[in-house]
Design a protein around this motif. Sequence first.
Motif, PDB file in Angstrom:
ATOM      1  N   GLU A  93       0.835  -1.211   0.000  1.00  0.00           N
ATOM      2  CA  GLU A  93       0.000   0.000   0.000  1.00  0.00           C
ATOM      3  C   GLU A  93       0.864   1.255   0.000  1.00  0.00           C
ATOM      4  OE1 GLU A  93      -3.566   2.039   2.695  1.00  0.00           O
ATOM      5  OE2 GLU A  93      -2.784   0.057   3.192  1.00  0.00           O
ATOM      6  N   HIS A  94       1.979   1.196   0.745  1.00  0.00           N
ATOM      7  CA  HIS A  94       2.865   2.355   0.843  1.00  0.00           C
ATOM      8  C   HIS A  94       3.467   2.724  -0.510  1.00  0.00           C
ATOM      9  CE1 HIS A  94       5.946   5.077   2.274  1.00  0.00           C
ATOM     10  NE2 HIS A  94       6.915   4.256   1.867  1.00  0.00           N
ATOM     11  N   ILE A  95       3.835   1.712  -1.302  1.00  0.00           N
ATOM     12  CA  ILE A  95       4.481   1.996  -2.602  1.00  0.00           C
ATOM     13  C   ILE A  95       3.510   1.827  -3.767  1.00  0.00           C
ATOM     14  CG2 ILE A  95       6.769   1.412  -1.759  1.00  0.00           C
ATOM     15  CD1 ILE A  95       6.549  -1.296  -2.929  1.00  0.00           C
ATOM     16  N   ARG A  96       2.208   1.664  -3.418  1.00  0.00           N
ATOM     17  CA  ARG A  96       1.136   1.631  -4.413  1.00  0.00           C
ATOM     18  C   ARG A  96       1.308   0.494  -5.415  1.00  0.00           C
ATOM     19  NH1 ARG A  96       0.465   8.172  -5.560  1.00  0.00           N
ATOM     20  NH2 ARG A  96       0.075   8.733  -3.377  1.00  0.00           N
ATOM     21  N   LEU A  97       1.599  -0.690  -4.863  1.00  0.00           N
ATOM     22  CA  LEU A  97       1.582  -1.897  -5.679  1.00  0.00           C
ATOM     23  C   LEU A  97       0.152  -2.415  -5.754  1.00  0.00           C
ATOM     24  CD1 LEU A  97       4.746  -3.803  -4.371  1.00  0.00           C
ATOM     25  CD2 LEU A  97       4.489  -2.654  -6.570  1.00  0.00           C
ATOM     26  N   ALA A  98      -0.008  -3.640  -6.235  1.00  0.00           N
ATOM     27  CA  ALA A  98      -1.328  -4.261  -6.257  1.00  0.00           C
ATOM     28  C   ALA A  98      -1.860  -4.364  -4.835  1.00  0.00           C
ATOM     29  CB  ALA A  98      -1.237  -5.641  -6.887  1.00  0.00           C
ATOM     30  N   PRO A  99      -3.175  -4.338  -4.643  1.00  0.00           N
ATOM     31  CA  PRO A  99      -3.737  -4.384  -3.282  1.00  0.00           C
ATOM     32  C   PRO A  99      -3.234  -5.569  -2.466  1.00  0.00           C
ATOM     33  CG  PRO A  99      -5.441  -3.894  -4.903  1.00  0.00           C
ATOM     34  CD  PRO A  99      -4.203  -4.232  -5.682  1.00  0.00           C
ATOM     35  N   THR A 100      -3.037  -6.721  -3.110  1.00  0.00           N
ATOM     36  CA  THR A 100      -2.535  -7.900  -2.413  1.00  0.00           C
ATOM     37  C   THR A 100      -1.154  -8.241  -2.938  1.00  0.00           C
ATOM     38  OG1 THR A 100      -4.770  -8.761  -2.130  1.00  0.00           O
ATOM     39  CG2 THR A 100      -2.961 -10.324  -1.848  1.00  0.00           C
ATOM     40  N   PRO A 101      -0.110  -8.217  -2.106  1.00  0.00           N
ATOM     41  CA  PRO A 101       1.237  -8.535  -2.591  1.00  0.00           C
ATOM     42  C   PRO A 101       1.318  -9.983  -3.044  1.00  0.00           C
ATOM     43  CG  PRO A 101       1.212  -8.405  -0.197  1.00  0.00           C
ATOM     44  CD  PRO A 101      -0.126  -7.924  -0.661  1.00  0.00           C
ATOM     45  N   TRP A 102       2.153 -10.230  -4.027  1.00  0.00           N
ATOM     46  CA  TRP A 102       2.317 -11.558  -4.598  1.00  0.00           C
ATOM     47  C   TRP A 102       3.754 -11.986  -4.418  1.00  0.00           C
ATOM     48  CZ3 TRP A 102       5.448 -13.288  -8.619  1.00  0.00           C
ATOM     49  CH2 TRP A 102       5.178 -14.588  -9.094  1.00  0.00           C
ATOM     50  N   ARG A 103       3.960 -13.257  -4.089  1.00  0.00           N
ATOM     51  CA  ARG A 103       5.315 -13.783  -3.947  1.00  0.00           C
ATOM     52  C   ARG A 103       5.476 -15.017  -4.826  1.00  0.00           C
ATOM     53  NH1 ARG A 103       5.163 -16.637   2.100  1.00  0.00           N
ATOM     54  NH2 ARG A 103       3.294 -17.876   1.724  1.00  0.00           N
ATOM     55  N   ARG A 104       6.687 -15.258  -5.268  1.00  0.00           N
ATOM     56  CA  ARG A 104       6.966 -16.406  -6.116  1.00  0.00           C
ATOM     57  C   ARG A 104       6.824 -17.705  -5.319  1.00  0.00           C
ATOM     58  NH1 ARG A 104      11.237 -12.857  -7.379  1.00  0.00           N
ATOM     59  NH2 ARG A 104      11.087 -11.957  -9.473  1.00  0.00           N
ATOM     60  N   PRO A 105       6.515 -18.812  -5.981  1.00  0.00           N
ATOM     61  CA  PRO A 105       6.450 -20.107  -5.287  1.00  0.00           C
ATOM     62  C   PRO A 105       7.778 -20.419  -4.590  1.00  0.00           C
ATOM     63  CG  PRO A 105       5.498 -20.291  -7.479  1.00  0.00           C
ATOM     64  CD  PRO A 105       6.125 -18.926  -7.412  1.00  0.00           C
ATOM     65  N   GLY A 106       7.685 -20.792  -3.335  1.00  0.00           N
ATOM     66  CA  GLY A 106       8.886 -21.093  -2.561  1.00  0.00           C
ATOM     67  C   GLY A 106       9.508 -19.897  -1.875  1.00  0.00           C
ATOM     68  N   GLN A 107       9.063 -18.685  -2.208  1.00  0.00           N
ATOM     69  CA  GLN A 107       9.606 -17.480  -1.581  1.00  0.00           C
ATOM     70  C   GLN A 107       8.883 -17.216  -0.269  1.00  0.00           C
ATOM     71  OE1 GLN A 107       8.645 -13.627  -3.287  1.00  0.00           O
ATOM     72  NE2 GLN A 107      10.747 -12.934  -3.051  1.00  0.00           N
TER      73      GLN A 107
END
Length: 238
Positions: A114-128
């Motif tokens: 939210e602070h850096i205005r990314l997508a509403p829900t952060p996404w992480r790579r599989p295994g990250q």
Amino acid sequence: MSSCTVPGCPLPLESAHRRMCPRCAYRLRAYLRELVGQMPLLEASLQLDRSPTTGSIHGGRAHSPMPLRGDVLTLLGPGSNTTLNDPYGNARSDQTGPPTLDQILRGWAEVTAEHIRLAPTPWRRPGQTWAAWLGAYLPWILTAPWAGDFHQELGELVGRVRAITRTEPRTRKLDAPCPSCEAFGLVEEDWQEYIECPACGRLLTSDEYTAHAHRVMPTLWRTALLLAAHNAQENQAS
């Protein structure tokens, strides 16, 4: 000049855009790296210790034990399926009890997004892990008004994990004096990227320390040998 926003840190900020001094920023990155490295140890700590206990006349257990440790399950349990809007519990959650490690870190990831205005829900790579995700976005986290709160909560979280895994970062004293204040006491600590001088706060990379030690240590060794020889001669004369 403004001071670092980490509670208890009096050091000034080196940039008007950052909310954390370099020393605290490096420790924050070390906390995130340590959480990634501690996960296998935390998972291995799920099994209860099989040590003798009192509670029956035969010296065995008075009742059947839990198969797994509750304090570890609290940290490793599955996170809620709902989205956490902030790390302070203002959002809805289907899980009762204290938040898990995954929930805490995901909450901070969502605040960061939210602070850096990314997508509403952060996404992480599989295994990250969320710790690795937060480490990748650390330059933006350091500009947030809540950076000091994040540092404090992460430090408390690392403390809980260390208490369970019974691990403490090793600190090694180095031979060369500080290049800034010339005090002897430079230390190298596990998980930390930088060698630190406790006296003046100077930070050095491993390469910087190696180059510094190559410059100053030969002279110091020669001086120490001359002093030792001089003291030996005085002892013989007396």
